[in-house]
Scaffold this motif. Structure first.
Motif, PDB file in Angstrom:
ATOM      1  N   VAL A 182       4.817 -12.117   7.784  1.00  0.00           N
ATOM      2  CA  VAL A 182       5.863 -11.657   6.866  1.00  0.00           C
ATOM      3  C   VAL A 182       7.211 -12.076   7.452  1.00  0.00           C
ATOM      4  N   PHE A 183       7.472 -13.384   7.474  1.00  0.00           N
ATOM      5  CA  PHE A 183       8.674 -13.906   8.115  1.00  0.00           C
ATOM      6  C   PHE A 183       9.958 -13.511   7.388  1.00  0.00           C
ATOM      7  N   CYS A 184       9.834 -13.120   6.126  1.00  0.00           N
ATOM      8  CA  CYS A 184      11.027 -12.711   5.364  1.00  0.00           C
ATOM      9  C   CYS A 184      11.620 -11.409   5.887  1.00  0.00           C
ATOM     10  N   ARG A 185      10.890 -10.723   6.776  1.00  0.00           N
ATOM     11  CA  ARG A 185      11.403  -9.484   7.355  1.00  0.00           C
ATOM     12  C   ARG A 185      12.772  -9.688   7.997  1.00  0.00           C
ATOM     13  N   ARG A 186      12.977 -10.855   8.622  1.00  0.00           N
ATOM     14  CA  ARG A 186      14.216 -11.114   9.367  1.00  0.00           C
ATOM     15  C   ARG A 186      15.438 -11.300   8.469  1.00  0.00           C
ATOM     16  N   PHE A 187      15.200 -11.603   7.196  1.00  0.00           N
ATOM     17  CA  PHE A 187      16.314 -11.971   6.320  1.00  0.00           C
ATOM     18  C   PHE A 187      16.561 -10.977   5.197  1.00  0.00           C
ATOM     19  N   GLY A 188      15.881  -9.843   5.240  1.00  0.00           N
ATOM     20  CA  GLY A 188      16.096  -8.828   4.213  1.00  0.00           C
ATOM     21  C   GLY A 188      15.530  -9.189   2.865  1.00  0.00           C
ATOM     22  N   VAL A 189      14.515 -10.056   2.853  1.00  0.00           N
ATOM     23  CA  VAL A 189      13.864 -10.442   1.599  1.00  0.00           C
ATOM     24  C   VAL A 189      12.586  -9.609   1.454  1.00  0.00           C
ATOM     25  N   PRO A 190      12.491  -8.766   0.420  1.00  0.00           N
ATOM     26  CA  PRO A 190      11.343  -7.862   0.306  1.00  0.00           C
ATOM     27  C   PRO A 190      10.088  -8.569  -0.194  1.00  0.00           C
ATOM     28  N   LEU A 191       8.970  -7.928   0.028  1.00  0.00           N
ATOM     29  CA  LEU A 191       7.696  -8.387  -0.518  1.00  0.00           C
ATOM     30  C   LEU A 191       7.583  -7.843  -1.943  1.00  0.00           C
ATOM     31  N   ILE A 192       7.796  -8.698  -2.937  1.00  0.00           N
ATOM     32  CA  ILE A 192       7.716  -8.249  -4.332  1.00  0.00           C
ATOM     33  C   ILE A 192       6.751  -9.117  -5.139  1.00  0.00           C
ATOM     34  N   ASP A 193       5.833  -9.786  -4.422  1.00  0.00           N
ATOM     35  CA  ASP A 193       4.785 -10.570  -5.078  1.00  0.00           C
ATOM     36  C   ASP A 193       3.404 -10.074  -4.686  1.00  0.00           C
ATOM     37  N   GLY A 194       3.290  -8.769  -4.511  1.00  0.00           N
ATOM     38  CA  GLY A 194       1.992  -8.171  -4.243  1.00  0.00           C
ATOM     39  C   GLY A 194       1.635  -8.002  -2.783  1.00  0.00           C
ATOM     40  N   GLY A 195       2.530  -8.366  -1.884  1.00  0.00           N
ATOM     41  CA  GLY A 195       2.218  -8.285  -0.461  1.00  0.00           C
ATOM     42  C   GLY A 195       1.937  -6.882   0.029  1.00  0.00           C
ATOM     43  N   THR A 196       2.731  -5.904  -0.431  1.00  0.00           N
ATOM     44  CA  THR A 196       2.532  -4.520   0.013  1.00  0.00           C
ATOM     45  C   THR A 196       1.362  -3.858  -0.709  1.00  0.00           C
ATOM     46  N   VAL A 197       0.850  -4.508  -1.746  1.00  0.00           N
ATOM     47  CA  VAL A 197      -0.274  -3.965  -2.506  1.00  0.00           C
ATOM     48  C   VAL A 197      -1.593  -4.544  -2.012  1.00  0.00           C
ATOM     49  N   ARG A 198      -1.658  -5.863  -1.911  1.00  0.00           N
ATOM     50  CA  ARG A 198      -2.920  -6.519  -1.562  1.00  0.00           C
ATOM     51  C   ARG A 198      -3.221  -6.465  -0.061  1.00  0.00           C
ATOM     52  N   LEU A 199      -2.205  -6.612   0.781  1.00  0.00           N
ATOM     53  CA  LEU A 199      -2.463  -6.681   2.225  1.00  0.00           C
ATOM     54  C   LEU A 199      -3.114  -5.411   2.764  1.00  0.00           C
ATOM     55  N   PRO A 200      -2.629  -4.201   2.439  1.00  0.00           N
ATOM     56  CA  PRO A 200      -3.314  -3.000   2.929  1.00  0.00           C
ATOM     57  C   PRO A 200      -4.746  -2.872   2.409  1.00  0.00           C
ATOM     58  N   ARG A 201      -4.982  -3.345   1.188  1.00  0.00           N
ATOM     59  CA  ARG A 201      -6.334  -3.292   0.637  1.00  0.00           C
ATOM     60  C   ARG A 201      -7.281  -4.216   1.398  1.00  0.00           C
ATOM     61  N   LEU A 202      -6.764  -5.349   1.817  1.00  0.00           N
ATOM     62  CA  LEU A 202      -7.602  -6.347   2.480  1.00  0.00           C
ATOM     63  C   LEU A 202      -7.883  -6.007   3.941  1.00  0.00           C
ATOM     64  N   ILE A 203      -6.869  -5.549   4.666  1.00  0.00           N
ATOM     65  CA  ILE A 203      -7.037  -5.393   6.114  1.00  0.00           C
ATOM     66  C   ILE A 203      -6.795  -3.970   6.606  1.00  0.00           C
ATOM     67  N   GLY A 204      -6.492  -3.033   5.703  1.00  0.00           N
ATOM     68  CA  GLY A 204      -6.237  -1.658   6.103  1.00  0.00           C
ATOM     69  C   GLY A 204      -4.754  -1.403   6.303  1.00  0.00           C
ATOM     70  N   LEU A 205      -4.341  -0.170   6.093  1.00  0.00           N
ATOM     71  CA  LEU A 205      -2.924   0.176   6.135  1.00  0.00           C
ATOM     72  C   LEU A 205      -2.308  -0.026   7.511  1.00  0.00           C
ATOM     73  N   SER A 206      -3.010   0.379   8.568  1.00  0.00           N
ATOM     74  CA  SER A 206      -2.445   0.293   9.910  1.00  0.00           C
ATOM     75  C   SER A 206      -2.110  -1.149  10.294  1.00  0.00           C
ATOM     76  N   ARG A 207      -3.052  -2.053  10.093  1.00  0.00           N
ATOM     77  CA  ARG A 207      -2.819  -3.456  10.430  1.00  0.00           C
ATOM     78  C   ARG A 207      -1.791  -4.081   9.498  1.00  0.00           C
ATOM     79  N   ALA A 208      -1.843  -3.695   8.228  1.00  0.00           N
ATOM     80  CA  ALA A 208      -0.865  -4.227   7.281  1.00  0.00           C
ATOM     81  C   ALA A 208       0.550  -3.824   7.674  1.00  0.00           C
ATOM     82  N   LEU A 209       0.730  -2.571   8.072  1.00  0.00           N
ATOM     83  CA  LEU A 209       2.060  -2.111   8.476  1.00  0.00           C
ATOM     84  C   LEU A 209       2.530  -2.818   9.743  1.00  0.00           C
ATOM     85  N   ASP A 210       1.619  -3.136  10.631  1.00  0.00           N
ATOM     86  CA  ASP A 210       1.967  -3.901  11.826  1.00  0.00           C
ATOM     87  C   ASP A 210       2.626  -5.218  11.433  1.00  0.00           C
TER      88      ASP A 210
END
Length: 311
Positions: A182-210
C-alpha cells in the motif's frame, strides 16, 4: 531487511519513474495458440498493433488477456486507462465464448497504482462517483462483481491502486521478484478501489492492517505465506503460468464451476448468516445436477477421471 527493501523501493512514486522491461516467458504450447490484438469491448474486432493503446487485449480460445500498456510509467492508471479496463472486463463478463480472463501489465510491471502526475496536474477537481452502485471506481473495474474467473499475472510492482486491481482477481500468480504494498500510504492517497474491503477478506484483518497502516513492501514469498499470492513463479513467467492455469480452469464444466464460485463469493461478502449461505449454495447447485453433473457421472462410470486424472 524490511527497512533495506523499503529504501530500495523509495524511487517508486506512483507514476513518476520509468520501468525496466522484463520479457515474459513463452512455452511452445502458448506460441502455437492463435493470438491477435482484439477488443472485447468492440465485439472481438481486431485492434491492430498495441502502440498507442493504454489497454491491449488478446484472445486465446476461451481465454482473454487484458494488459495495461503504459510501461513508461510502470503501468500507472490514468482516467483513459481506467475507462478501457472497465469496458474490457465488462465485455469479457458478457461474452459467452470466454471463460477466464488474465489481467497483467506490459513491460515487466503489473501496475504502480493511479497516475499521481495526472492527479497532481489536474486544474479541475477530480470528480468521482460516490455511489458505488452507479459508477466505476477510480481504477476502473474495481467495483465489478464478475461472474467468471479473473487471474492476475503479477510481475514487478503491484502497489497502491495496482494492488487493489490484483485483489479484484480470483487468483494471483506472482513472480519471485514482484513487490506488493500500500505505497499510497506515504502520500495521503486512500484505498477507494476495494483495498480495505477485499484485503482483510483474503488475508485476515490483522495482516491486512499491517500492510494498510505501514505501507510497507511485501515480497512474493511473504505474499504466498499470507495467502495474497496463490502461485510463485520465476521472473518472466507469470503471464505464461497464468495462461496455463486459465486454460485448465476453462476446460472444466463451466456452469458447475461458476455456481460454486458464486456461492463462495456470496458466503464471503453477502450472506448474513450460515443458513442463508447454505441456502444460496443449494439453490444454485441443484440446477447444475441435471445440466452437467449427470453427464459427468456417466463419464466417470465409463472410466474417465479415475485416480484423480484431469485429462
Amino acid at each position: 531487511m524490511a527497512l533495506k527493501l523499503f529504501w530500495t523501493l523509495r524511487p517508486i512514486l506512483g507514476a513518476n519513474c520509468r520501468s525496466n522491461v522484463k520479457p515474459y516467458g513463452q512455452s511452445i504450447k502458448a506460441s502455437l495458440w492463435p493470438v491477435k490484438c482484439y477488443s472485447t469491448a468492440t465485439g472481438g474486432e481486431d485492434t491492430g498493433p498495441a502502440a498507442g493503446q493504454t489497454v491491449v487485449t488478446e484472445r486465446r480460445g476461451s481465454v482473454v488477456t487484458v494488459a495495461i500498456n503504459r510501461p513508461e510509467v510502470r503501468n500507472a492508471v490514468n482516467q483513459e486507462t481506467a475507462r478501457r479496463l472497465l469496458k474490457e472486463l465488462e465485455a469479457f463478463d458478457s461474452d459467452k465464448d470466454l471463460n477466464v480472463a488474465v489481467l497483467h501489465g506490459k513491460g515487466g510491471n503489473f501496475c504502480a497504482g493511479y497516475d499521481l502526475k495526472e492527479l497532481a496536474n489536474r486544474k479541475a477537481r477530480l470528480k468521482l462517483e460516490k455511489d458505488v452502485t452507479k459508477g466505476p471506481g477510480p481504477m476502473g473495474p474495481s467495483r465489478l462483481e464478475l461472474s467468471k474467473p479473473l487471474i492476475a499475472a503479477v510481475s514487478g510492482y503491484a502497489v497502491a491502486g495496482g494492488l487493489e486491481l490484483a485483489l479484484l482477481a480470483d487468483l494471483r500468480v506472482v513472480e519471485e521478484s514482484a513487490v506488493m504494498g500500500v505505497f499510497c500510504r506515504r502520500f495521503g492517497v486512500p484505498l477507494i478501489d476495494g483495498g480495505t474491503v477485499r484485503l482483510p477478506r483474503l488475508i485476515g484483518l490483522s495482516r491486512a492492517l499491517d500492510l494498510i497502516l505501514t505501507g510497507r513492501p511485501i515480497s512474493a514469498q511473504e505474499a504466498l505465506a499470507y495467502g495474497l499470492a496463490n502461485r510463485i513463479v520465476p521472473d518472466g513467467q507469470a503471464l505464461q503460468a497464468a495462461l496455463e492455469l486459465a486454460e485448465q480452469i476453462s476446460s472444466f464444466p463451466q456452469q458447475c464451476l461458476r455456481a460454486d464460485r458464486s456461492s463462495a463469493m456470496h458466503s464471503c461478502y453477502d450472506a448474513l448468516s450460515f443458513t442463508q449461505a447454505m441456502q444460496y449454495e443449494i439453490d444454485h447447485g441443484i440446477p447444475v445436477i441435471q445440466s452437467e453433473a449427470v453427464n459427468g457421472a456417466t463419464r466417470f462410470t465409463a472410466g474417465a477421471g479415475r485416480g484423480g486424472e484431469f485429462s
